[in-house]
Design a protein around this motif. Structure first.
Motif, mmCIF file in Angstrom:
data_model
loop_
_atom_site.group_PDB
_atom_site.id
_atom_site.type_symbol
_atom_site.label_atom_id
_atom_site.label_comp_id
_atom_site.label_asym_id
_atom_site.label_seq_id
_atom_site.Cartn_x
_atom_site.Cartn_y
_atom_site.Cartn_z
ATOM 1 N N GLY A 3 0.799 -1.217 0.000
ATOM 2 C CA GLY A 3 0.000 0.000 0.000
ATOM 3 C C GLY A 3 0.833 1.269 0.000
ATOM 4 O O GLY A 3 0.527 2.226 -0.720
ATOM 5 N N LYS A 4 1.916 1.279 0.788
ATOM 6 C CA LYS A 4 2.719 2.510 0.863
ATOM 7 C C LYS A 4 3.398 2.816 -0.471
ATOM 8 O O LYS A 4 3.523 3.981 -0.852
ATOM 9 N N THR A 5 3.798 1.787 -1.203
ATOM 10 C CA THR A 5 4.403 2.016 -2.516
ATOM 11 C C THR A 5 3.351 2.539 -3.487
ATOM 12 O O THR A 5 3.633 3.428 -4.299
ATOM 13 N N HIS A 6 2.133 1.998 -3.399
ATOM 14 C CA HIS A 6 1.062 2.498 -4.259
ATOM 15 C C HIS A 6 0.739 3.959 -3.960
ATOM 16 O O HIS A 6 0.551 4.759 -4.874
ATOM 17 N N VAL A 7 0.679 4.320 -2.687
ATOM 18 C CA VAL A 7 0.389 5.712 -2.323
ATOM 19 C C VAL A 7 1.497 6.634 -2.837
ATOM 20 O O VAL A 7 1.218 7.685 -3.438
ATOM 21 N N ALA A 8 2.752 6.238 -2.623
ATOM 22 C CA ALA A 8 3.875 7.047 -3.117
ATOM 23 C C ALA A 8 3.840 7.127 -4.645
ATOM 24 O O ALA A 8 4.082 8.193 -5.223
ATOM 25 N N GLY A 9 3.527 6.027 -5.308
ATOM 26 C CA GLY A 9 3.440 6.026 -6.763
ATOM 27 C C GLY A 9 2.322 6.917 -7.267
ATOM 28 O O GLY A 9 2.486 7.639 -8.257
ATOM 29 N N ALA A 36 -5.612 8.444 -2.953
ATOM 30 C CA ALA A 36 -6.762 7.549 -2.765
ATOM 31 C C ALA A 36 -6.941 6.655 -3.988
ATOM 32 O O ALA A 36 -7.160 5.440 -3.866
ATOM 33 N N GLY A 37 -6.834 7.264 -5.171
ATOM 34 C CA GLY A 37 -6.973 6.496 -6.401
ATOM 35 C C GLY A 37 -5.943 5.394 -6.526
ATOM 36 O O GLY A 37 -6.207 4.336 -7.095
ATOM 37 N N ALA A 38 -4.766 5.626 -5.950
ATOM 38 C CA ALA A 38 -3.705 4.615 -6.002
ATOM 39 C C ALA A 38 -4.044 3.388 -5.160
ATOM 40 O O ALA A 38 -3.422 2.341 -5.332
ATOM 41 N N ILE A 46 -8.972 -8.676 -0.361
ATOM 42 C CA ILE A 46 -9.555 -8.481 0.972
ATOM 43 C C ILE A 46 -8.525 -8.122 2.044
ATOM 44 O O ILE A 46 -8.888 -7.611 3.089
ATOM 45 N N HIS A 47 -7.245 -8.347 1.774
ATOM 46 C CA HIS A 47 -6.214 -8.014 2.757
ATOM 47 C C HIS A 47 -5.494 -6.707 2.444
ATOM 48 O O HIS A 47 -4.541 -6.346 3.134
ATOM 49 N N SER A 48 -5.949 -5.992 1.426
ATOM 50 C CA SER A 48 -5.327 -4.709 1.070
ATOM 51 C C SER A 48 -5.785 -3.634 2.052
ATOM 52 O O SER A 48 -6.711 -3.833 2.842
ATOM 53 N N LYS A 49 -5.141 -2.469 1.977
ATOM 54 C CA LYS A 49 -5.538 -1.353 2.849
ATOM 55 C C LYS A 49 -7.013 -1.001 2.665
ATOM 56 O O LYS A 49 -7.750 -0.871 3.627
ATOM 57 N N ILE A 50 -7.453 -0.866 1.435
ATOM 58 C CA ILE A 50 -8.843 -0.502 1.185
ATOM 59 C C ILE A 50 -9.775 -1.692 1.428
ATOM 60 O O ILE A 50 -10.893 -1.524 1.891
ATOM 61 N N PRO A 55 -14.646 -4.290 3.985
ATOM 62 C CA PRO A 55 -14.556 -5.747 3.810
ATOM 63 C C PRO A 55 -15.714 -6.377 3.030
ATOM 64 O O PRO A 55 -15.477 -7.298 2.244
ATOM 65 N N LEU A 56 -16.932 -5.907 3.208
ATOM 66 C CA LEU A 56 -18.058 -6.515 2.489
ATOM 67 C C LEU A 56 -17.953 -6.256 0.986
ATOM 68 O O LEU A 56 -18.130 -7.174 0.179
#
Length: 162
Positions: A3-9, A36-38, A46-50, A55-56
């Protein structure tokens, strides 16, 4: 990718797009939307930050489409763009930030071994010619490089304001 790499990217690509393509001139809302879009394409995991926050929805999308299919495709980007065009046409900086952030996510995931189904529903995976292991040493180097770009861009922008 983590997630942190996606946010930085997402933030780094928004900064680059702001410089070369889009006229938002450092609007904070545009950058927040990009971060947010990242994270949005991983709603299918289901185990990602978002996925842990919703979860549902994450379980439903994951069970219907699987991971790195619809949400990592050009079709998904088009759906988001169409929704914003129809319902939120005046919010261009949010739309652009979200789309640029999602594009960064897809590019980063295309550089992993599994790649992405960019042309979903076609059963064809797109991978960049080099592979990065999620959470591996090269991803940490990539995260540091993206972070360095963000800092340099921010300092340069700050210098322009002074």
């Amino acid at each position: 990718m983590t997630g942190k790499t996606h946010v930085a990217g997402g933030l780094a690509l928004c900064m680059a797009a702001d410089t070369f393509l889009l006229p938002h001139s450092g609007t904070p809302l545009y950058y927040v939307a990009g971060m947010a879009g990242a994270l949005i394409p991983d709603i299918c995991h289901i185990h990602s930050k978002i996925g842990r926050r919703l979860p549902l929805l994450s379980r439903a999308i994951s069970s219907i489409f699987g991971h790195r299919t619809l949400t990592h495709s050009l079709l998904f980007l088009g759906i988001w763009a169409l929704i914003f065009h129809i319902f939120f046409a005046e919010y261009t900086m949010i739309r652009d930030g979200l789309i640029v952030g999602m594009i960064s996510h897809i590019i980063l995931d295309a550089s992993t071994v599994r790649g992405v189904r960019l042309f979903y529903p076609l059963d064809f995976r797109v991978r960049l010619p080099f592979y990065i292991r999620t959470g591996g040493a090269f991803e940490r180097v990539l995260f540091l490089a993206l972070s360095l770009y963000i800092v340099i861009y921010s300092l340069d922008t700050l210098k322009g304001w002074l």
